[in-house]
Write an enzyme that holds these catalytic residues in place. Structure first.
Site, PDB file in Angstrom:
ATOM      1  N   SER A 102      -2.332   0.304  -1.424  1.00 43.76           N
ATOM      2  CA  SER A 102      -1.457  -0.520  -0.591  1.00 43.76           C
ATOM      3  C   SER A 102      -1.399  -0.057   0.855  1.00 43.76           C
ATOM      4  CB  SER A 102      -0.044  -0.543  -1.187  1.00 43.76           C
ATOM      5  OG  SER A 102       0.444   0.778  -1.356  1.00 43.76           O
ATOM      6  N   ASP A 142      -1.961   8.151  -7.532  1.00 39.72           N
ATOM      7  CA  ASP A 142      -2.336   9.156  -8.533  1.00 39.72           C
ATOM      8  C   ASP A 142      -1.346  10.314  -8.512  1.00 39.72           C
ATOM      9  OD1 ASP A 142      -5.464   8.498  -9.364  1.00 39.72           O
ATOM     10  OD2 ASP A 142      -4.935   7.838  -7.347  1.00 39.72           O
ATOM     11  N   HIS A 160       5.829   2.828   2.528  1.00 38.66           N
ATOM     12  CA  HIS A 160       4.597   2.380   3.156  1.00 38.66           C
ATOM     13  C   HIS A 160       4.650   2.571   4.673  1.00 38.66           C
ATOM     14  CE1 HIS A 160       4.414   0.304  -0.772  1.00 38.66           C
ATOM     15  NE2 HIS A 160       3.110   0.465  -0.622  1.00 38.66           N
TER      16      HIS A 160
END
Length: 1460
Positions: free
Chosen positions: A401, A515, A656
């Site tokens: 993203s 991850d 983000h």
């Protein structure tokens, strides 16, 4: 925050469709019964310790906003938490019988909750739950209305409760009938119902009827949803799920969860209930962590459900961001001292955070690029290592993203909009607008090539047209990359705008955040190996299929700093979203092992990707490479001026990147791409002003592992680069532009081993990168490769002699770089001879007219092996070999300036190698540089190494300062001392910076060689006496320029320098550096295990050389005096520090040794029985005399003491051979010595006998016009020299001399003397090839001889003692057969722990069955190596003498020794 106007209230209506069914509230003050059956009492807190202090106020609270747990008297519930039967069939008969049974799940949950409250207030009464009226109730709010009425009735009738004055906790459980509350807005609006009115009516009723009530509005929608369809679930199912047609990704779900919670809290905070003093309603959300699918729903554990409800009540409104865990039970939270009450909207200071999104201010994240060169290459490059920015025609990206651009363009506060993927703003591939308003890598590249293709624009997912070659997928992990790579390749192949085969492409890969965020849920799946392997699969696709590609592999960011933003409560961040998106980073305590594991995993992800690329897996094609871009390797949270985390760099979800962060990331990536590999920025400071750098005009290419080796250029500011008006005839008037030939001699450093090796590629260190060598490399130009030849080429473009490329010294491209890896000073003369011949033979070089610069650096390898043979690698031998090589250059090469460079000290190698065990090949230490790297700190061996290093350097200085090489106007040797002291760079962690070294941590890499070149050049322009002797590797070393006043390369003469005078030598003593000097643990019984310290008695036989005749000059015309105390083999005057003799050496091992001579008197001769004029025939008598003295001496224990006896005879036999050749046969000579040895063998126990071979007597003859000739003749001491003009007679004398040596050599091998374990005869051969020492002018050095030149002086005796001692420590068959007459105080060998004994035939590894049986026959097996060595020596000497005779008119030879 951020819901669209008009949706807010209608959305809440949708959320509140509730279960129905008219029931009666059930409670019992004593026990829970049903039709006479007793329920088992729940032991809920048995294994659930509550560590909270139970104390509370004595008086009950008057306000619900200061309500403490101890104030609660009753816990009740309405709504449904009932269980389902295991099968889908309903037993109506049972249903009818249990109609009045309370909801079992509800009772279990409430009982646990009541028990927790009972910890604070023991008088809490039995909880109240609704009965289970029906298995499947109607889904309507009517049921809650009815239950509320029944609850009020039961509370009023409860005798244990004071309805008006007791505080009550009422839990209202509900679940949505449609899961569309987690769907996008359009579908939410379609599901609106009128249920909100009914819920509002129920809450109004409770408010009106129940005084002193705290109401929890508990949403169990997600619990109901997760239970559906699972075998054995217990909660009643919810309605059919909503088939969302919008974004159902993890991010979307988390954002909708947060929005749902915000809607409730905003509604209740602004409702009429929040301002009451005796009544409050608080929303308690129950959301699961975003984790793998549930196998066993959490709600089956009522204790955990109750505990989560309690813990939620302990969190202030607005901070209820801890989701339900599917894997662990949380501990019981306690009320804090600052906030000991149950939290309401009022006492939480809850703001109305559910505000309208702010209008986004027009913030320009653009910049400008003012670069002088924006042009592409003249022709389309075929190599990725010659790729300019303007050559790029296609750009693409894969990742998650952060590359998809989620939230990059969202308005502040518009959290819902973070779902939007602003691909046109993406840092690595976005192409919205242009660089003046949007800074992205694509927009930067468009400034160089406006026709760039592949960038993404606008918003949308990866499958929308605007995404183009931005194929990143929100939520992706490393395992998803191969799919993205496959799709990206297919898109490039099939797009008509792209010439797939010809266009150069930039692809950026960035992955790893997701991850790391989820690693704790499946550590094995998220292992570093799997992470790296998945990246490798994607890169393999690119490597196999994509031509002409430069791939950026951006290291995963340092994610732990996200915790700083999460914990800062003054920053308005949706922590539920943060916690749900990245649980494994945020949910653990600061000092937890889990957090430490995360940090370690993060580092291993970074290291794994680096190691993958360092293997060279993607450097097998000239048109493809993968380069690690590490600017995110270390990231500090950007801060405001107040020191708080700067949320302006983040999207509204605080997870983000905002467009501001995307712009900074783009500029940092661009900068990384232009930086050389190995010098890339690893920590980008987001707080700094954004700056777009320009490609280097000298080296404008994108940095790759191969071209980064050559990104070490330097600017030369010199304006005057002209040569002399006419070629100079003097080396002292030599300008840089006059130099026409450059050459070099040395070892692996000059050969260039490992200069261009990649980090970790240990095997490549064997590659000789000669073109990059500091003193002779000519790769590239000074603009990109800094070497001495490239500097000189700036002055003279016709320079020749430099090396290019790689290869060994024999390759043509090595040219005049004749350095050989592993070379020691012993091989330097061979290199010099080869170099001279090459210069003579090459048509490009005018040997006699061209000016040459030759750089010599040697010595490191000698030190690396010094401990294997201390004599071979002594400072004297080092000087001897160095002088031999320089003498060749001095004698053979016209018009030459020789740079003699100090070698790098071993201490530097030790610091780097031993200080970085994780980076340096520790297991190879003994192979790479054994005698330097394997020594212990503070050990005597290390002290000896340092002393030897100083001796090496001192000898170099003395050699140059002697003026030996300043005898010609066109030749000079200048010592360049810049390498004498090296300052190593230190990293922030305290470790030494290994980035200056090849993978073996020993050889310098190009970064280091560049500094060496600059320092050498600066040294060459500095006058003698003022030269820099320190090299700081991190210092900016500007290239100096010749000046108008001082335009020459500096020599001693044009520096007006006077060489320092060599201080007079005060004595001929030696330094004792041995560390293994102890005696045996017990007195040895075998001579083959005899240590020096075991020797108790010394003795000697011989002639005037053993009596030390003439060792010191006489003060009158009287005959020469015998200075027995100075005798090489038996003298004991003074101490080793002032007088070097064999006994003085042995005194260091055993101070009580007996037998040595002192002074000049007969009575102090000790056991020195030698006599002036003695011959071999006198040896038996001397032997008998010596044995008798030992037997009668009270100081000698004849049976127990070990004795060392030295026998040296033969000079007088040779001198008088000419008088009677028949009477001086070799057989008689051997027989006399044998008789003496037999006496010792029969009479003396425990004896070690040295038999020293007779010297080459003819070497003492000096020929006509020499100082000693007349004295020898006059004294008649050597009658054979009277026949010196008779060549046949002299040849016969040499033959006899040789026969005597050969005859003596057999005694070491005689079987006769091997029958006793305590007796040995060893022949010491250091005089076998007698070499006359020369002075600095090339003549005989008479300081080694007595006044008559026939005997040795004190200095000569010292050299004899050193040679004898060193011979004794050499194995039989490997003994030195010549002596090095060069003064050094450090030439003495030492016993070692591996070889502590004096060598005999047996402990030398030569078996006794090879010994001679017949004493009258010359031993037939004298070691072949010795014989061959003598033959070669004779042949070489003959050739040398013949050549010397032809050159007799030339100046004296400058060789250090002459063999006659």
């Amino acid at each position: 925050m951020g819901l669209r106007q008009g949706v807010f209230l209608s959305w809440l209506l949708l959320l509140l469709l509730l279960g129905q069914g008219t029931t009666q509230i059930y409670s019992s003050p004593e026990e829970n019964t049903l039709e006479g059956q007793q329920w088992p009492k729940l032991q809920t807190l048995k294994n659930l310790p509550i560590l909270c202090t139970p104390g509370g106020s004595s008086a009950s609270s008057k306000s619900v906003h200061s309500l403490r747990p101890s104030d609660i008297k009753l816990v009740a519930a309405i709504g449904h938490l009932e269980t389902l039967p295991d099968s889908g069939m309903v037993d109506l008969e049972i249903h009818e019988r249990t109609e009045e049974r309370p909801d079992k799940t509800c009772m279990q949950v409430m009982t646990v909750l009541a028990d927790i409250f009972r910890h604070f207030n023991p008088s809490v009464v039995t909880p109240v739950c609704p009965p289970r009226k029906s298995i499947v109730p109607n889904n309507d709010a009517e049921d809650l209305w009815t239950q509320a009425k029944e609850l009020v009735r039961r509370l009023k009738e409860n005798p244990q409760l004071d309805f008006q004055h007791d505080w009550k906790l009422i839990n209202v459980f509900f679940s949505n009938t449609s899961q569309c509350y987690l769907c996008p807005f359009a579908q939410q609006e379609r599901q609106l119902t009128s249920g909100m009115d009914k819920l509002a009516g129920m809450l109004d009723y409770l408010h009106q009827e129940v005084p002193k009530a705290f109401v929890n509005l508990v949403d169990v929608s997600e619990i109901a949803a997760t239970s559906r369809g699972l075998q054995g679930t217990h909660l009643r199912p919810g309605p059919e799920p909503c088939n969302c047609s919008g974004d159902t990704s993890k991010l979307a779900k988390v954002i909708m969860q947060w929005s749902y919670q915000e809607a409730w809290e905003s509604l209740l905070a602004s409702s009429r209930f929040s301002g009451q003093e005796s009544f409050a309603v608080v929303f308690q959300p129950f959301f699961y962590e975003m984790s793998p699918p549930l196998e066993r729903p959490l709600h089956q554990d009522p204790t955990t459900l109750a505990l989560n409800l309690w813990n939620s009540m302990m969190e202030p409104v607005g901070q209820k961001d801890e989701p339900l865990s599917t894997t662990e039970r949380k501990p019981v939270k306690c009320p804090s001292q600052e906030s000991p009450y149950l939290f309401t909207y009022k006492n939480s200071n809850h703001p109305n955070r559910f505000r309208k999104p702010q209008e986004k201010l027009e913030v320009r994240e653009g910049t400008e690029i003012i670069c002088p060169d924006k042009d592409p290459s003249n022709t389309v490059p075929t190599s990725v290592h010659r790729l300019k920015a303007a050559d790029i025609k296609v750009i693409g990206a894969i990742g998650d993203s952060l590359t998809a651009g989620n939230g990059a363009g969202s308005k502040p506060g518009d959290i819902i909009d973070v779902i939007t993927q602003y691909r046109g703003l993406s840092w690595s591939v976005g192409g919205d607008q242009n660089i003046s308003t949007v800074t992205t890598l694509a927009n930067i590249l468009r400034e160089f090539n406006p026709a760039l293709q592949g960038f993404s624009i606008g918003t949308g997912k990866e499958n929308t047209p605007g995404a183009f070659l931005n194929q990143a997928v929100a939520g992706a992990k490393a395992e998803d990359l191969p799919t993205q790579a496959r799709k990206l390749v297919d898109l490039m192949k099939n797009d008509s705008r792209i010439n797939f085969q010809e266009d150069w492409k930039i692809i950026t890969l960035f992955i790893g955040g997701n991850d790391l965020c989820d690693f704790c849920n499946n550590p094995v799946h998220s292992s570093p190996q799997n992470f790296t392997n998945n990246i490798m699969k994607a890169l393999d696709i690119f490597h196999a299929e994509v031509p002409r590609a430069f791939v950026n592999l951006v290291k995963v960011l340092e994610i732990v700093n996200l915790r700083e933003l999460y914990k800062e409560r003054t920053i308005s961040c949706p922590r539920l979203i943060l916690r749900a998106m990245c649980p494994c980073v945020l949910k653990f305590d600061d000092n937890s092992t889990e957090l430490a594991s995360l940090i370690d995993l993060n580092k291993k992800y970074q290291e794994g990707t680096q190691q993958l690329i360092d293997t060279g897996r993607y450097d097998t094609r000239e048109d493809f490479t993968v380069v690690v871009q590490p600017f995110l390797e270390k990231v500090d949270m950007p801060k405001t001026l107040d020191g708080l985390p700067d949320s302006s760099f983040f999207a509204p979800d605080c997870f983000h990147f905002s467009s501001k962060a995307h712009a900074h990331a783009a500029s940092a990536l661009w900068k990384n791409m232009l930086e050389p590999v190995g010098q890339k920025t690893t920590q980008h400071n987001f707080e700094n002003k954004m700056d777009i750098v320009c490609p280097n005009q000298v080296w404008p290419f994108l940095g790759t592992s191969k071209n980064s080796m050559q990104a070490h250029g330097t600017w030369l500011p010199c304006r005057d680069r002209t040569p002399s008006a006419s070629p100079p005839t003097s080396v002292h008037a030599l300008r840089p532009a006059d130099i026409q030939v450059v050459a070099a001699l040395g070892d692996s450093l000059t050969a260039g081993n490992g200069i261009g090796s990649k980090p970790g590629d240990l095997l490549d260190v064997t590659t000789q990168y000669r073109g990059l060598s500091y003193s002779s490399g000519g790769d590239g130009s000074l603009k990109n490769v800094t070497t001495l030849p490239n500097i000189l080429r700036e002055f003279n473009g016709n320079l020749t002699g430099y090396a290019v490329g790689t290869g060994d010294a024999n390759d043509t491209n090595a040219f005049l770089n004749q350095a050989v890896p592993g070379a020691k000073t012993k091989q330097l003369a061979n290199q010099a001879q080869t170099l001279v011949q090459k210069m003579k033979d090459d048509h490009r070089i005018n040997f006699h007219e061209d000016w040459k610069v030759i750089t010599v650096l040697i010595g490191a390898r000698d030190l690396c092996d010094h401990c294997t043979d201390s004599n071979l690698h002594s400072a004297a031998n080092f000087l001897d070999h160095l002088r031999n090589a320089l003498d060749i250059l001095h004698r053979e090469v016209p018009r030459a300036l020789v740079n003699l460079v100090d070698f790098m000290k071993p201490s530097v190698i030790r610091q780097v190698f031993l200080g970085n065990p994780d980076k340096c090949p520790m297991q190879q230490a003994s192979i790479l540089c054994n005698c330097v790297l394997t020594l212990r700190e503070n050990s005597p061996e290390l002290a000896r190494l340092e002393a030897l290093t100083q001796a090496y350097q001192s000898s170099m200085h003395q050699l140059v300062n002697s003026g030996r090489y300043d005898t010609r106007e066109d030749f000079s040797v200048v010592l360049q001392p810049f390498f004498q002291n090296v300052r190593l760079p230190i990293l922030q962690n305290g470790h030494l910076d290994t980035s200056f070294f090849a993978p073996d941590c020993i050889h310098p890499n190009q970064k280091f060689h560049s500094q060496l070149s600059r320092a050498l050049w600066v040294n060459m322009l500095e006058p003698l006496g003022r030269k820099t002797d320190t090299l700081d590797l991190t210092e900016d070393i500007p290239l100096a320029c010749p000046t108008q006043d001082e335009p020459f390369l500096r020599t001693f003469q044009n520096s007006n320098y006077t060489y320092p005078t060599t201080p007079a030598i005060e004595n001929w003593g030696s330094d004792f550096l041995c560390t293994e000097w102890g005696s045996s643990s017990r007195v040895p019984t075998s001579v083959h295990e005899l240590r020096p310290a075991d020797i108790k008695v010394v003795a000697a036989l011989g002639d005037s050389l053993t009596t030390a005749m003439g060792a010191r000059p006489s003060n009158s015309s009287n005959p020469l005096t015998s200075w027995r105390g100075l005798s090489w083999s038996i003298g004991g005057d003074g101490a080793l520090e002032t007088h070097t003799t064999l006994p003085n050496i042995l005194k260091k091992f055993n101070p009580s040794i007996f037998g040595f001579s002192t002074s000049t008197h007969e009575e102090t001769a000790g056991l020195n029985v030698a006599a002036e004029g003695a011959r071999a025939r006198d040896m038996p008598a001397q032997a008998r005399d010596l044995v008798e003295q030992m037997k009668t001496s009270p100081e000698v224990n004849l049976k127990k003491d070990w004795k060392l006896i030295t026998l040296f005879i033969g000079v007088n036999d040779l001198c008088h051979y000419c008088e009677n050749p028949e009477g001086h046969s070799t057989e008689e000579y051997v027989q006399h010595i044998q008789q003496a040895l037999d006496i010792f063998y029969e009479e003396l126990p425990r004896a070690f006998i040295n038999v020293v071979e007779v010297m080459e007597l003819t070497s003492l003859y000096q020929g006509p016009d020499r100082k000693c000739t007349m004295l020898l003749a006059a004294l008649s001491n050597c009658t054979c020299f009277r026949h010196s003009q008779d060549a046949l007679a002299m040849q016969e004398l040499k033959k006899v001399n040789w026969n005597l040596q050969s005859a003596i050599s057999k005694f070491s091998y005689w079987h006769r003397y091997m029958q006793r374990e305590d007796f040995a005869v060893v022949v010491q051969s250091f005089l076998q090839n007698t070499i006359v020492p020369l002075n600095q002018q090339g003549g005989t050095d008479l300081t080694f001889f007595s006044e008559d030149c026939l005997y040795f002086s004190e200095r000569g005796h010292a050299e004899m003692a050193i040679a004898l001692w060193n011979n004794m420590l050499e194995p039989v068959g490997q003994k030195t057969t010549s002596n090095n007459f060069t003064h050094s105080r450090t030439k003495l060998k030492c016993p070692s722990s591996d070889s502590p004994y004096l060598y005999t035939l047996w402990n030398s590894g030569l078996l006794p069955d090879r010994a001679e049986e017949a004493p009258k026959v010359l031993y037939w097996a004298v070691p072949v190596a010795t014989v061959l060595g003598m033959l070669v020596g004779v042949l070489a000497m003959s050739l040398w003498r013949g050549r010397r005779c032809k050159q007799r008119a030339d100046p004296p030879m400058s060789l250090n020794t002459s063999k006659f």
